[in-house]
Write an enzyme that holds these catalytic residues in place. Structure first.
Site: not given
Length: 433
Positions: A22, A26, A124, A169, A195, A310, A384
């Site tokens: 993450s 960024r 998505r 996001q 989130s 996650d 995952r």
């Protein structure tokens, strides 16, 4: 893809957790939007991070990869002005972060954009951005069920209303882009924001690169225009979402010391610490690392996964071995990850002997005393799920075969190297034998 046969064995040793995916997304984006040269240290080249690196190159940044760091010449530097392609293709591979961050960012720069990708990325939803495009008369077209999005037109400053129960996001993507516009902007969140931890990570990274955002209690964000991303020497901290796998391994009887975790981190997945403590374990700081000391019995609990989606696959594994009934709630968004994770968790852990009921946006797990193994399980080509099943092998009575294990490259390419260094025992398995 390949298959591993993994033999039951507890893990023992020390593992340095890979850098936060993450924060790496960024850091790369902020550096690439600048007008100088930044160094991004402690970086791992997972598939998702490579997608973001290549995306920022598509916008004109000059990015040089070294073993574990990057030199990034920002798009707004003089030497990059000539690099900007006015008809660019941005390949997001399977990275949802790359896609949703880059859609608004790309609309800051002149030219046409085409976004492509693989896997479930085309499934998505992007309706939040389509509404903005409609309002601002930005041209766009897309194919249903497959990622092939084309945009043409510049993002304009103004007021943006977004729901808080969509992916964070979208909000982060706008936060990255809006400070570069000529005028001021405001993002108004119209429902309770989920989130929040990921928004904190975005604001923290932007602040480190010299961008100021006013956060009014996560209800609105005030963004001053005409800001400049500064060049920075930036180190990526360890990833709690990856640490979660080894923290759960410890919870289930392994003896792993986990290093390079920032105990003051803003990562939402740091919630794994609180979740495991509720399950009746002690978190101990030892030799600059973290390890879990399990108590006699693991306890069931109620887990709200809205802020840490996650870690839910591996948390579900731990819950499967807790005494009593564990409820994992507010996790409906797991259905639109690399796979339908609620379905995958239920299907694969049930094969091992877990008792799980799958609801629309929750899981109900009745703890069992042990997992049996002796079966073939499938990663669903989701990193995952593959890593969760690998940790599950450490508490199975018999070996398990994991199909399509290589998908771990999406976020943690060296996972099986670390797993083996800790005593994990596996070999390639030909299912045709």
């Amino acid at each position: 893809m390949g298959n591993f046969k993994i033999y039951p064995r507890k893990l023992k040793g020390v593992v340095k957790i890979p850098p936060s995916k993450s924060m790496a997304h960024r850091g790369v984006i902020c550096a690439a939007l600048g007008n100088g040269i930044s160094k991004i240290r402690n970086i791992s080249y997972s598939d998702d991070i490579i997608a973001t690196i290549n995306a920022m190159r598509s916008l004109g940044a000059i990015i040089t990869k070294e073993d574990d760091y990057l030199y990034i010449v920002g798009i707004n530097s003089k030497q990059c002005k000539k690099n900007i392609d006015l008809n660019r293709t941005i390949d997001c591979n399977e990275s949802g972060s790359t896609l949703r961050f880059l859609v608004p960012i790309s609309c800051v720069f002149e030219g046409k954009n085409r976004f492509i990708g693989r896997g479930n990325l085309g499934k998505r939803p992007l309706d939040t951005y389509y509404d903005i495009f409609d309002n601002q008369k930005i041209k766009y077209s897309y194919k249903k069920g497959k990622l092939d999005l084309k945009t043409e037109g510049l993002l304009k400053n103004g007021e943006f209303k977004l729901r808080g129960d969509i992916s964070s996001q979208f909000i982060s993507g706008l936060l990255f882009a809006l400070p570069l516009l000529d005028g001021d902007s405001k993002i108004i969140i119209t429902t309770e924001l989920e989130s929040k931890g990921y928004i904190d990570l975005t604001l923290s990274a932007m602040r480190d690169f010299g961008i100021e955002i006013i956060n009014n209690d996560y209800k609105e964000f005030i963004i001053r225009g005409n800001q400049t991303y500064e060049s920075v020497d930036y180190r990526i901290e360890g990833d709690y979402s990856q640490a979660a796998f080894f923290l759960v391994a410890d919870t289930l009887g392994s003896d792993v010391l986990i290093t390079d975790l920032n105990l003051k981190s803003l990562q939402g997945d740091k919630e794994i610490i609180d979740i495991l403590e509720k399950m009746n374990v002690k978190i101990k700081i030892v030799d600059n690392g973290v390890k879990v000391i399990p108590k006699e019995n693991l306890k069931s609990t109620i887990i709200d996964g809205s802020q840490c989606p996650d870690v839910i696959p591996v948390v579900s594994l731990a819950a499967s071995l807790c005494a009593g009934k564990t409820e994992i709630v507010n996790v409906g968004r797991l259905r639109i990850k690399e796979c339908d994770r609620l379905k995958a968790i239920t299907m694969e852990l049930s094969k091992l002997g877990a008792k799980i009921i799958e609801k629309e946006d929750s899981l109900i797990i009745d703890g069992v005393k042990s997992l049996k193994g002796g079966v073939k399980v499938w990663s669903h080509k989701d990193h995952r799920i593959a890593m969760m099943l690998s940790i599950a092998s450490t508490v199975c009575e018999e070996p398990i075969i994991i199909e399509d294990y290589e998908c771990v490259s999406k976020s943690y390419p060296q996972f099986f190297e670390d797993f083996k260094s800790l005593g994990g025992n596996f070999d390639e398995w030909n299912l045709g034998k």
